[in-house]
Design a protein around this motif. Sequence first.
Motif, PDB file in Angstrom:
ATOM      1  N   MET A   1       1.023  -1.241   0.072  1.00  0.00           N
ATOM      2  CA  MET A   1      -0.129  -0.090   0.009  1.00  0.00           C
ATOM      3  C   MET A   1       0.797   1.177   0.015  1.00  0.00           C
ATOM      4  O   MET A   1       1.605   1.434   0.722  1.00  0.00           O
ATOM      5  CB  MET A   1      -1.003  -0.044   1.316  1.00  0.00           C
ATOM      6  CG  MET A   1      -1.523   1.320   1.528  1.00  0.00           C
ATOM      7  SD  MET A   1      -2.660   1.016   3.039  1.00  0.00           S
ATOM      8  CE  MET A   1      -3.823   2.323   2.667  1.00  0.00           C
ATOM      9  N   ALA A   2       0.669   2.227  -0.935  1.00  0.00           N
ATOM     10  CA  ALA A   2       1.560   3.330  -1.314  1.00  0.00           C
ATOM     11  C   ALA A   2       0.874   4.352  -0.239  1.00  0.00           C
ATOM     12  O   ALA A   2      -0.372   4.794   0.216  1.00  0.00           O
ATOM     13  CB  ALA A   2       1.451   3.941  -2.485  1.00  0.00           C
ATOM     14  N   ARG A   3       1.944   4.793   0.644  1.00  0.00           N
ATOM     15  CA  ARG A   3       1.465   6.224   1.614  1.00  0.00           C
ATOM     16  C   ARG A   3       2.496   7.346   1.240  1.00  0.00           C
ATOM     17  O   ARG A   3       3.442   7.110   0.855  1.00  0.00           O
ATOM     18  CB  ARG A   3       1.889   5.465   3.072  1.00  0.00           C
ATOM     19  CG  ARG A   3       0.896   4.475   3.506  1.00  0.00           C
ATOM     20  CD  ARG A   3      -0.297   5.385   4.115  1.00  0.00           C
ATOM     21  NE  ARG A   3      -0.175   6.441   4.763  1.00  0.00           N
ATOM     22  CZ  ARG A   3      -1.189   7.302   5.116  1.00  0.00           C
ATOM     23  NH1 ARG A   3      -2.360   6.858   5.028  1.00  0.00           N
ATOM     24  NH2 ARG A   3      -1.021   8.518   5.634  1.00  0.00           N
ATOM     25  N   GLY A   4       1.740   8.294   1.422  1.00  0.00           N
ATOM     26  CA  GLY A   4       2.379   9.545   1.258  1.00  0.00           C
ATOM     27  C   GLY A   4       2.459  10.365   2.638  1.00  0.00           C
ATOM     28  O   GLY A   4       2.802   9.802   3.711  1.00  0.00           O
ATOM     29  N   GLU A   5       2.284  11.596   2.388  1.00  0.00           N
ATOM     30  CA  GLU A   5       2.296  12.419   3.696  1.00  0.00           C
ATOM     31  C   GLU A   5       1.060  11.813   4.723  1.00  0.00           C
ATOM     32  O   GLU A   5       0.040  11.560   4.287  1.00  0.00           O
ATOM     33  CB  GLU A   5       1.993  13.612   3.468  1.00  0.00           C
ATOM     34  CG  GLU A   5       3.165  14.337   2.605  1.00  0.00           C
ATOM     35  CD  GLU A   5       3.075  15.851   2.628  1.00  0.00           C
ATOM     36  OE1 GLU A   5       2.212  16.677   2.902  1.00  0.00           O
ATOM     37  OE2 GLU A   5       4.355  16.471   1.961  1.00  0.00           O
ATOM     38  N   LEU A   6       1.461  12.213   5.829  1.00  0.00           N
ATOM     39  CA  LEU A   6       0.408  11.794   7.001  1.00  0.00           C
ATOM     40  C   LEU A   6      -0.680  12.988   7.088  1.00  0.00           C
ATOM     41  O   LEU A   6      -0.071  14.233   6.971  1.00  0.00           O
ATOM     42  CB  LEU A   6       1.228  11.487   8.366  1.00  0.00           C
ATOM     43  CG  LEU A   6       2.150  10.274   8.518  1.00  0.00           C
ATOM     44  CD1 LEU A   6       2.799  10.383   9.703  1.00  0.00           C
ATOM     45  CD2 LEU A   6       1.257   9.027   8.251  1.00  0.00           C
ATOM     46  N   SER A   7      -1.742  12.642   7.262  1.00  0.00           N
ATOM     47  CA  SER A   7      -2.861  13.943   7.507  1.00  0.00           C
ATOM     48  C   SER A   7      -2.666  14.302   8.895  1.00  0.00           C
ATOM     49  O   SER A   7      -2.039  13.718   9.788  1.00  0.00           O
ATOM     50  CB  SER A   7      -4.358  13.058   7.296  1.00  0.00           C
ATOM     51  OG  SER A   7      -4.490  12.228   8.297  1.00  0.00           O
ATOM     52  N   LYS A   8      -3.290  15.554   9.062  1.00  0.00           N
ATOM     53  CA  LYS A   8      -3.323  16.006  10.443  1.00  0.00           C
ATOM     54  C   LYS A   8      -3.840  15.113  11.515  1.00  0.00           C
ATOM     55  O   LYS A   8      -3.242  14.835  12.640  1.00  0.00           O
ATOM     56  CB  LYS A   8      -4.132  17.521  10.460  1.00  0.00           C
ATOM     57  CG  LYS A   8      -3.178  18.300   9.576  1.00  0.00           C
ATOM     58  CD  LYS A   8      -3.902  19.678   9.713  1.00  0.00           C
ATOM     59  CE  LYS A   8      -2.890  20.467   8.829  1.00  0.00           C
ATOM     60  NZ  LYS A   8      -2.724  21.843   9.312  1.00  0.00           N
ATOM     61  N   GLU A   9      -5.154  14.293  11.081  1.00  0.00           N
ATOM     62  CA  GLU A   9      -5.660  13.519  11.936  1.00  0.00           C
ATOM     63  C   GLU A   9      -4.664  12.220  12.574  1.00  0.00           C
ATOM     64  O   GLU A   9      -4.618  11.952  13.641  1.00  0.00           O
ATOM     65  CB  GLU A   9      -7.156  13.132  11.501  1.00  0.00           C
ATOM     66  CG  GLU A   9      -7.749  12.016  12.375  1.00  0.00           C
ATOM     67  CD  GLU A   9      -8.158  12.421  13.815  1.00  0.00           C
ATOM     68  OE1 GLU A   9      -7.961  11.883  14.742  1.00  0.00           O
ATOM     69  OE2 GLU A   9      -8.345  13.899  13.872  1.00  0.00           O
ATOM     70  N   GLU A  10      -4.200  11.781  11.428  1.00  0.00           N
ATOM     71  CA  GLU A  10      -3.007  10.728  11.674  1.00  0.00           C
ATOM     72  C   GLU A  10      -2.054  11.083  12.579  1.00  0.00           C
ATOM     73  O   GLU A  10      -1.465  10.295  13.463  1.00  0.00           O
ATOM     74  CB  GLU A  10      -2.586  10.284  10.342  1.00  0.00           C
ATOM     75  CG  GLU A  10      -3.460   9.326   9.462  1.00  0.00           C
ATOM     76  CD  GLU A  10      -3.200   9.291   8.091  1.00  0.00           C
ATOM     77  OE1 GLU A  10      -3.659   8.227   7.333  1.00  0.00           O
ATOM     78  OE2 GLU A  10      -2.095   9.887   7.480  1.00  0.00           O
ATOM     79  N   ILE A  11      -1.312  12.252  12.244  1.00  0.00           N
ATOM     80  CA  ILE A  11      -0.501  12.963  13.018  1.00  0.00           C
ATOM     81  C   ILE A  11      -0.797  12.822  14.575  1.00  0.00           C
ATOM     82  O   ILE A  11       0.015  12.457  15.525  1.00  0.00           O
ATOM     83  CB  ILE A  11       0.096  14.152  12.588  1.00  0.00           C
ATOM     84  CG1 ILE A  11       0.826  13.886  11.291  1.00  0.00           C
ATOM     85  CG2 ILE A  11       1.041  15.122  13.584  1.00  0.00           C
ATOM     86  CD1 ILE A  11       1.267  15.033  10.502  1.00  0.00           C
ATOM     87  N   ARG A  12      -2.206  13.528  14.654  1.00  0.00           N
ATOM     88  CA  ARG A  12      -2.511  13.516  16.056  1.00  0.00           C
ATOM     89  C   ARG A  12      -2.628  12.208  16.899  1.00  0.00           C
ATOM     90  O   ARG A  12      -2.499  12.289  17.944  1.00  0.00           O
ATOM     91  CB  ARG A  12      -4.190  14.212  16.030  1.00  0.00           C
ATOM     92  CG  ARG A  12      -4.265  15.096  17.062  1.00  0.00           C
ATOM     93  CD  ARG A  12      -5.558  15.851  17.042  1.00  0.00           C
ATOM     94  NE  ARG A  12      -6.443  15.790  15.771  1.00  0.00           N
ATOM     95  CZ  ARG A  12      -6.457  16.797  14.661  1.00  0.00           C
ATOM     96  NH1 ARG A  12      -5.545  17.762  14.965  1.00  0.00           N
ATOM     97  NH2 ARG A  12      -7.122  16.467  13.672  1.00  0.00           N
ATOM     98  N   GLU A  13      -3.083  11.217  16.032  1.00  0.00           N
ATOM     99  CA  GLU A  13      -3.461   9.864  16.897  1.00  0.00           C
ATOM    100  C   GLU A  13      -1.869   9.447  17.087  1.00  0.00           C
ATOM    101  O   GLU A  13      -1.638   8.740  18.048  1.00  0.00           O
ATOM    102  CB  GLU A  13      -4.081   9.132  15.630  1.00  0.00           C
ATOM    103  CG  GLU A  13      -5.512   9.251  15.558  1.00  0.00           C
ATOM    104  CD  GLU A  13      -6.050   9.169  17.086  1.00  0.00           C
ATOM    105  OE1 GLU A  13      -5.943   8.099  17.799  1.00  0.00           O
ATOM    106  OE2 GLU A  13      -7.113  10.042  17.536  1.00  0.00           O
ATOM    107  N   LEU A  14      -0.760   9.645  16.028  1.00  0.00           N
ATOM    108  CA  LEU A  14       0.368   8.984  16.385  1.00  0.00           C
ATOM    109  C   LEU A  14       1.103   9.492  17.423  1.00  0.00           C
ATOM    110  O   LEU A  14       1.648   9.012  18.073  1.00  0.00           O
ATOM    111  CB  LEU A  14       1.290   9.298  15.114  1.00  0.00           C
ATOM    112  CG  LEU A  14       1.119   8.299  13.814  1.00  0.00           C
ATOM    113  CD1 LEU A  14       1.881   8.938  12.577  1.00  0.00           C
ATOM    114  CD2 LEU A  14       1.572   6.953  14.320  1.00  0.00           C
ATOM    115  N   LYS A  15       0.843  10.944  17.636  1.00  0.00           N
ATOM    116  CA  LYS A  15       1.407  11.516  18.896  1.00  0.00           C
ATOM    117  C   LYS A  15       0.818  11.014  20.247  1.00  0.00           C
ATOM    118  O   LYS A  15       1.255  11.377  21.042  1.00  0.00           O
ATOM    119  CB  LYS A  15       1.201  13.154  18.854  1.00  0.00           C
ATOM    120  CG  LYS A  15       1.986  13.874  17.798  1.00  0.00           C
ATOM    121  CD  LYS A  15       1.789  15.335  17.458  1.00  0.00           C
ATOM    122  CE  LYS A  15       2.864  16.106  16.616  1.00  0.00           C
ATOM    123  NZ  LYS A  15       2.723  17.272  16.530  1.00  0.00           N
TER     124      LYS A  15
END
Length: 137
Positions: free
Chosen positions: A1-15
């Motif tokens: 699965m190709a992934r590019g930049e992380l979305s703001k929501e994904e970044i929030r969850e990762l943090k």
Amino acid sequence: MARGELSKEEIRELKKNPNVISAEENRIVYSDAFKKHFMEEYKKGKRPRDIFQEAGFDPAVLGSKRIERASARWREADASGSLGKYSDGSVRHAEKKKNDSRQMRLMENKIRSLEDAVERLTLENQRLRKQLEEKGD
């Protein structure tokens, strides 16, 4: 699965994940503890994807390439004896920023608590003042 930049929501969850020091659109900095845990599990025969998933990461969010690259970097660092000895200033800055953020949340909670206490005491003073006035009449 190709992934590019992380979305703001994904970044929030990762943090929110304790294994993440910082996350940006194109970069995730993982804790040294997670890297070491990863290597321990990898050496026991676990697949990288499974290790990430068990550590609270969504493999669909990270993407297989990001997991594969992190795994390769950590295996190489482990083989050279440098795993967990990363001293990049950006990592130290990210750790400090995360600690500052935690400290800020603690201070905000303390301020809310003190504001609540002031409000309670103000109401209590008003009640007592009213009782004194009623006695004096």
